[in-house]
Design a protein around this motif. Structure first.
Motif, mmCIF file in Angstrom:
data_model
loop_
_atom_site.group_PDB
_atom_site.id
_atom_site.type_symbol
_atom_site.label_atom_id
_atom_site.label_comp_id
_atom_site.label_asym_id
_atom_site.label_seq_id
_atom_site.Cartn_x
_atom_site.Cartn_y
_atom_site.Cartn_z
ATOM 1 N N ALA A 70 46.085 72.812 23.426
ATOM 2 C CA ALA A 70 46.418 74.066 24.109
ATOM 3 C C ALA A 70 45.700 74.162 25.447
ATOM 4 O O ALA A 70 46.267 74.631 26.441
ATOM 5 N N ALA A 71 44.445 73.709 25.497
ATOM 6 C CA ALA A 71 43.692 73.737 26.744
ATOM 7 C C ALA A 71 44.193 72.686 27.723
ATOM 8 O O ALA A 71 44.133 72.859 28.942
ATOM 9 N N LEU A 72 44.702 71.581 27.192
ATOM 10 C CA LEU A 72 45.173 70.460 28.005
ATOM 11 C C LEU A 72 46.479 70.779 28.719
ATOM 12 O O LEU A 72 46.721 70.326 29.834
ATOM 13 N N ALA A 73 47.324 71.590 28.077
ATOM 14 C CA ALA A 73 48.705 71.783 28.527
ATOM 15 C C ALA A 73 48.800 72.759 29.687
ATOM 16 O O ALA A 73 48.243 73.858 29.650
ATOM 17 N N GLY A 74 49.535 72.342 30.710
ATOM 18 C CA GLY A 74 49.825 73.212 31.836
ATOM 19 C C GLY A 74 51.284 73.604 31.852
ATOM 20 O O GLY A 74 51.998 73.504 30.846
ATOM 21 N N ALA A 75 51.767 74.024 33.004
ATOM 22 C CA ALA A 75 53.150 74.477 33.151
ATOM 23 C C ALA A 75 54.116 73.360 32.769
ATOM 24 O O ALA A 75 53.925 72.201 33.129
ATOM 25 N N GLY A 76 55.137 73.723 32.011
ATOM 26 C CA GLY A 76 56.171 72.764 31.646
ATOM 27 C C GLY A 76 55.829 71.876 30.474
ATOM 28 O O GLY A 76 56.614 71.001 30.120
ATOM 29 N N ILE A 99 49.640 64.237 35.693
ATOM 30 C CA ILE A 99 48.474 63.914 34.867
ATOM 31 C C ILE A 99 47.233 63.870 35.741
ATOM 32 O O ILE A 99 47.216 63.198 36.783
ATOM 33 N N ASP A 100 46.189 64.585 35.327
ATOM 34 C CA ASP A 100 44.890 64.494 35.999
ATOM 35 C C ASP A 100 44.072 63.436 35.268
ATOM 36 O O ASP A 100 43.436 63.710 34.248
ATOM 37 N N GLY A 101 44.121 62.214 35.777
ATOM 38 C CA GLY A 101 43.477 61.100 35.090
ATOM 39 C C GLY A 101 41.983 61.263 34.935
ATOM 40 O O GLY A 101 41.418 60.895 33.901
ATOM 41 N N SER A 102 41.316 61.836 35.942
ATOM 42 C CA SER A 102 39.854 61.993 35.841
ATOM 43 C C SER A 102 39.488 62.976 34.747
ATOM 44 O O SER A 102 38.505 62.777 34.016
ATOM 45 N N LEU A 103 40.287 64.034 34.598
ATOM 46 C CA LEU A 103 40.031 64.993 33.520
ATOM 47 C C LEU A 103 40.247 64.355 32.153
ATOM 48 O O LEU A 103 39.473 64.566 31.218
ATOM 49 N N VAL A 104 41.333 63.588 32.033
ATOM 50 C CA VAL A 104 41.614 62.917 30.757
ATOM 51 C C VAL A 104 40.492 61.948 30.413
ATOM 52 O O VAL A 104 40.027 61.891 29.262
ATOM 53 N N GLU A 150 37.093 72.371 25.783
ATOM 54 C CA GLU A 150 37.740 73.604 26.245
ATOM 55 C C GLU A 150 37.133 74.079 27.555
ATOM 56 O O GLU A 150 37.844 74.557 28.445
ATOM 57 N N ARG A 151 35.813 73.955 27.696
ATOM 58 C CA ARG A 151 35.172 74.350 28.956
ATOM 59 C C ARG A 151 35.628 73.463 30.105
ATOM 60 O O ARG A 151 35.865 73.936 31.218
ATOM 61 N N LEU A 152 35.750 72.175 29.847
ATOM 62 C CA LEU A 152 36.178 71.231 30.873
ATOM 63 C C LEU A 152 37.566 71.576 31.402
ATOM 64 O O LEU A 152 37.856 71.396 32.592
ATOM 65 N N LEU A 153 38.416 72.102 30.528
ATOM 66 C CA LEU A 153 39.801 72.391 30.886
ATOM 67 C C LEU A 153 40.045 73.860 31.218
ATOM 68 O O LEU A 153 41.194 74.273 31.389
ATOM 69 N N ARG A 154 38.973 74.624 31.314
ATOM 70 C CA ARG A 154 39.125 76.075 31.473
ATOM 71 C C ARG A 154 39.841 76.442 32.762
ATOM 72 O O ARG A 154 40.667 77.354 32.803
ATOM 73 N N ASP A 155 39.540 75.738 33.856
ATOM 74 C CA ASP A 155 40.093 76.125 35.158
ATOM 75 C C ASP A 155 41.232 75.237 35.632
ATOM 76 O O ASP A 155 41.842 75.514 36.670
ATOM 77 N N LYS A 156 41.515 74.149 34.909
ATOM 78 C CA LYS A 156 42.553 73.244 35.371
ATOM 79 C C LYS A 156 43.155 72.506 34.195
ATOM 80 O O LYS A 156 42.437 71.895 33.406
ATOM 81 N N SER A 157 44.471 72.547 34.086
ATOM 82 C CA SER A 157 45.138 71.795 33.030
ATOM 83 C C SER A 157 45.242 70.338 33.452
ATOM 84 O O SER A 157 45.347 70.015 34.633
#
Length: 537
Positions: A70-76, A99-104, A150-157
């Motif tokens: 849920a935290a990973l998913a953005g628009a679409g 895909i944000d590779g650095s976040l993954v 969840e914190r890592l993904l809080r501001d950006k999917s």
């Protein structure tokens, strides 16, 4: 989490780590052992089992996967229900995976229990195609690790979709003396197919001589009719001063980039003319094989920036030519890709209600008819369509479901038994559906999350072709059947359903544990209805 051998006498509530065969069948990996299971294990003279016990600082695998997805998913990106520690993200439209590779990579470095796998950046995806999967490796993930994710993904999917937007496309083909009409038609057909593949249409077409003087007015005319102009030259572009770039500049446009680090596709040109993007096509554009033109077309169709920097960055992964270490020909981009299953929900609402005295499906619970309380969660679930089989009081049932997006099928032979309604429902399932979820109209406790969990569990390739809702090991409803069983179900006669298939194909059955007793509660009598109403208050 505690993991290891566990005495059978102490194993109730533990999670079975490996399948165990008993006199009543196989207890599968991941099964939570209950009192009946302990009796069977003792009866089989087993003294211990390998099991896991969760501790207060553990997050169960499905809950952990759901939270991270849920935290990973953005628009679409749509998140499917979690099952066996896996939650998948699916595209909601045709487009490009963002895909944000650095976040993954940062997510995958948090804890070895948490894994995230995605498609490549800018992969062309179809609606329902899988974008990413979150898998919790053991039976639980540490609470601190889940919270860190969840914190890592809080501001950006990290995973989203750029959907294709319709473009008005012009196609100009240039000709040299002796150019074969059959070759021009092949070229046109291949390019038109690509344009349709990104949800757009050709609105303007011209064929002109391969000279800057002939091409320039055609470009100007195309720029008034379209916002994307494709130019396929009778001769490949070899320089910024060649025919196609010269014509663009003579028409008042500019050449943004000539050449790209993608093979095939090196000789592509990107330009602008007024408000229109212009692509000077490489020769490989007439081939249906993947090439550099696709990379540029996809981004333009998805509304993503494309210019010098973006094209210069396509070199890594840009070697598309067939080479000895990859001898297989390239497939179409969307062939044989993981996707969400296409499931039809069939609500059996045709019964005679012989033990109720009146049609139980029209009885009100919390102010709405029972049948509506069954259909609503089906409509809110991941099922792609809902088919309602009516029989007794058909028109009243339709009125009770007024305003709902369902397909009605009438069963005039409903008095002959449940099997007749099953046949009618299955016959109405579209050919593109992978399976059908059978719901009974007198089971109003079934929820959308339970339906989603059954659909998430469904995977015939992995041996889960029949998914059945259970509670504490007892099988109930709904049940999801793969299409391969439709003919066999349709051969059933009398007042019986398809539950008999569970015994015929035990190796293909997957038990899906519910959070409450809903799979076991159906309402057949006035007393049962009164008791259910009492429970709801």
């Amino acid at each position: 989490m505690k993991f290891g051998p566990c005495a059978v006498e102490e194993a109730e509530g533990a999670i079975l780590a490996h399948a165990v065969r008993t006199s009543a069948g196989v207890l599968k990996k991941g099964h939570v052992l209950n009192a009946d299971d302990i009796f069977l294990l003792k009866d089989g003279r087993l003294r211990s089992v390998i099991a896991a016990r969760l501790e207060p600082d553990d997050v169960p695998e499905d809950a952990a996967a759901s939270r991270i997805a849920a935290a990973l998913a953005g628009a679409g990106a749509r998140v499917g229900a979690a099952f066996t520690g896996r939650a998948n993200l699916y595209a909601t439209a045709d487009g490009l995976a963002i895909i944000d590779g650095s976040l993954v990579n940062s997510l995958n470095a948090i804890d070895e229990s948490i894994t995230v796998a995605t498609l490549p950046e800018f992969a062309h995806v179809g609606s329902r195609q899988m974008l990413a999967t979150v898998k919790i490796i053991p039976f639980a993930a540490p609470k601190l690790a889940v919270e860190q994710a969840e914190r890592l993904l809080r501001d950006k999917s990290a995973v989203s979709l750029a959907p294709f937007r319709p473009r008005q496309v012009a196609l100009i083909l240039t000709l040299l003396p002796g150019t074969r009409p059959s070759l021009m038609e092949k070229t046109r057909s291949a390019i038109a197919a690509r344009v349709r593949g990104v949800g757009s249409d050709l609105v303007f077409e011209r064929q002109v001589e391969h000279t800057a003087g002939a091409l320039m007015p055609a470009l100007s005319e195309a720029a008034r009719e379209a916002d994307l102009i494709l130019v396929f030259g009778a001769s490949a572009i070899t320089d910024r001063r060649d025919v196609i770039p010269a014509a663009i500049e003579q028409a008042g446009g500019e050449v943004v980039r000539f050449g790209m680090p993608v093979d095939p596709g090196n000789l592509l040109l990107l330009g602008r003319l007024g408000d229109a993007d212009v692509i000077g096509l490489p020769g490989c554009a007439r081939s249906p094989k993947l090439n550099g033109f696709d990379f540029v077309l996809w981004r333009l169709a998805a509304g993503l920036p494309i210019g010098q920097r973006q094209i210069a960055g396509m070199g890594v992964g840009g070697l598309l030519s067939e080479i000895p270490v990859r001898p297989q020909p390239r497939d179409e981009p969307l062939k044989d890709v993981p996707r969400a299953p296409n499931i039809a929900a069939i609500v059996l609402a045709a019964g005679a209600s012989s033990r109720m005295g009146s049609n139980k499906l029209l009885a009100e619970i919390d102010g709405s008819p029972m049948v509506r309380q069954v259909v609503q969660p089906a409509s809110a679930s991941a099922a792609d369509r809902v088919i309602v089989v009516t029989g007794r009081d058909s028109e009243k049932v339709r009125v009770a479901l007024a305003g709902m997006d369902v397909t009605f099928v009438d069963n005039a032979e409903y008095r002959s038994g449940l099997s007749s309604s099953l046949k009618r429902g299955l016959a109405a399932v579209p050919q593109d559906c992978d399976g059908a979820l059978i719901l009974l109209g007198d089971m109003p406790g079934v929820t959308a999350p339970l339906i989603d969990k059954l659909i998430a569990a469904f995977n015939p390739v992995e041996g889960r072709a029949i998914c059945v809702a259970t509670r504490h090991g007892k099988r109930g409803n709904p049940v999801l059947f793969a299409r391969r069983f439709f003919a066999e179900i349709s051969a059933i006669e009398g007042d019986v359903g398809a539950k008999g298939l569970l015994g015929s194909y035990p190796e293909l059955v997957c038990d899906v544990e519910a959070d409450d007793d809903a799979p076991l509660i159906d309402i057949d009598t006035p007393e049962a209805l009164a008791a259910y109403r009492e429970r709801k208050t």
